[in-house]
Enzyme design. Sequence first.
Site, PDB file in Angstrom:
ATOM      1  N   LYS A  53       0.636  -1.271   0.478  1.00 57.36           N
ATOM      2  CA  LYS A  53      -0.096  -0.062   0.071  1.00 57.36           C
ATOM      3  C   LYS A  53       1.178   1.209  -0.022  1.00 57.36           C
ATOM      4  O   LYS A  53       1.047   2.117  -0.440  1.00 57.36           O
ATOM      5  CB  LYS A  53      -0.925   0.260   1.198  1.00 57.36           C
ATOM      6  CG  LYS A  53      -1.615  -0.821   1.150  1.00 57.36           C
ATOM      7  CD  LYS A  53      -2.984  -1.377   2.458  1.00 57.36           C
ATOM      8  CE  LYS A  53      -3.681  -2.830   2.103  1.00 57.36           C
ATOM      9  NZ  LYS A  53      -4.676  -2.570   3.661  1.00 57.36           N
ATOM     10  N   GLN A  97      -3.808  -1.572   9.970  1.00 53.75           N
ATOM     11  CA  GLN A  97      -4.340  -3.441   8.956  1.00 53.75           C
ATOM     12  C   GLN A  97      -5.046  -3.770  10.682  1.00 53.75           C
ATOM     13  O   GLN A  97      -4.623  -3.577  11.229  1.00 53.75           O
ATOM     14  CB  GLN A  97      -3.362  -3.123   8.477  1.00 53.75           C
ATOM     15  CG  GLN A  97      -3.295  -4.680   7.781  1.00 53.75           C
ATOM     16  CD  GLN A  97      -3.459  -4.618   6.491  1.00 53.75           C
ATOM     17  OE1 GLN A  97      -3.406  -2.950   5.490  1.00 53.75           O
ATOM     18  NE2 GLN A  97      -3.784  -6.072   6.402  1.00 53.75           N
ATOM     19  N   ASP A 120     -10.635   2.957   4.410  1.00 50.78           N
ATOM     20  CA  ASP A 120     -11.080   1.296   4.555  1.00 50.78           C
ATOM     21  C   ASP A 120     -13.067   1.344   4.386  1.00 50.78           C
ATOM     22  O   ASP A 120     -13.033  -0.139   3.849  1.00 50.78           O
ATOM     23  CB  ASP A 120     -10.086   0.698   5.395  1.00 50.78           C
ATOM     24  CG  ASP A 120      -9.100   0.089   5.100  1.00 50.78           C
ATOM     25  OD1 ASP A 120      -9.051  -0.836   3.714  1.00 50.78           O
ATOM     26  OD2 ASP A 120      -8.380   0.090   6.021  1.00 50.78           O
TER      27      ASP A 120
HETATM   28  N1  GUN Z   1      -6.899  -6.867   6.247  1.00 52.77           N
HETATM   29  C1  GUN Z   1      -7.633  -7.618   5.050  1.00 52.77           C
HETATM   30  N2  GUN Z   1      -7.914  -6.483   4.838  1.00 52.77           N
HETATM   31  C2  GUN Z   1      -7.887  -5.885   4.872  1.00 52.77           C
HETATM   32  C3  GUN Z   1      -8.067  -4.233   4.132  1.00 52.77           C
HETATM   33  O1  GUN Z   1      -9.094  -4.061   3.360  1.00 52.77           O
HETATM   34  N3  GUN Z   1      -7.751  -2.767   5.015  1.00 52.77           N
HETATM   35  C4  GUN Z   1      -7.305  -3.538   6.898  1.00 52.77           C
HETATM   36  N4  GUN Z   1      -7.388  -2.403   7.094  1.00 52.77           N
HETATM   37  N5  GUN Z   1      -7.111  -4.464   6.365  1.00 52.77           N
HETATM   38  C5  GUN Z   1      -7.778  -5.417   5.885  1.00 52.77           C
END
Ligand code: GUN
Length: 295
Positions: A53, A97, A120
């Site tokens: 990311k 995350q 998110d």
């Molecule tokens: N863990 C698995 N998928 C995601 C996501 O799309 N965003 C975040 N913050 N954590 C995750």
Amino acid sequence: MGAVIIDGKKISDEIKAELKAEIDQLKSKGIVPGLAAVLVGSNPASALYVKMKARACQQVGIFSDVIIKDNNFTHARMIDLVDDLNNRDDIDGILVQSPLPGQIDEPAVTFRIDPGKDVDGFHPVNQGLVLAGRPVFEPATPLGILELLDRSGNNPSGKEVVVLGRGLLVGRPLAVMLSVKSNIANATVTVCHTGTKNIAAHTRRADIIVAAMGKARFLTGDMIKPGAVVVDVGTNQIDDPTHPKGKRVVGDVDFDSVKEVAGAITPVPGGVGPMTIAALLKNTVKACRIRRGIS
Ligand code: GUN
């Protein structure tokens, strides 16, 4: 005849190029969108996602602040960190995350994030706005899937779509987003889950199947209709002695058998994963525009 392989990496690169042009314009006005990514603990998959990311931010010109905390980081300090990020003027989007270590109350952290910085799309305010048909930040993976279907020529409008899995991050919001009246949705949606008696009876009727239940290679070729479009959201690590690392990542779809029957299929990796990141970047630029009052 084998299925068309839908190249999520290529489509995400197109979206990133569009975003870079948009961000260059913002930069000419002295505005730099900013994303904070918080990683707590030592989960290798989470560390990899955060790295990817941050790299994507760099590619398009988003300022990224990666904040790494150890496994013992307390819930109280996590809340303080979120408050700090909510107040920072250089940060437009906050990504924590998931999953977090057990001592941290994850829903409480999600609720604490300023909904205007919730790129998110997990905050209940943003989830509620999706349900109300007035979305601001849609969750990144479902948003990436809708864009992937549209841009690969597989618009779901008028189609029978089966979503496998009802999880909060993907299955549940995706089912809503696929069924709304819009140019890139408008589908008839069935959600299958652990309470569904005969999943194959549903998947065999589907024009499009999205597999997001977190079970390695669950969907097999005999469970789908010839020509169906199959989107694989799964990332499951399995043991594989033939692989140099002794393990490898597979999706929720048994790629080898499904590709012989499907019309199109997304690979793992290189399908939905890059689209999730592209959607996150898109939400971050949107957050920047809204927060800084730029139309
Ligand atoms: N863990 C698995 N998928 C995601 C996501 O799309 N965003 C975040 N913050 N954590 C995750």
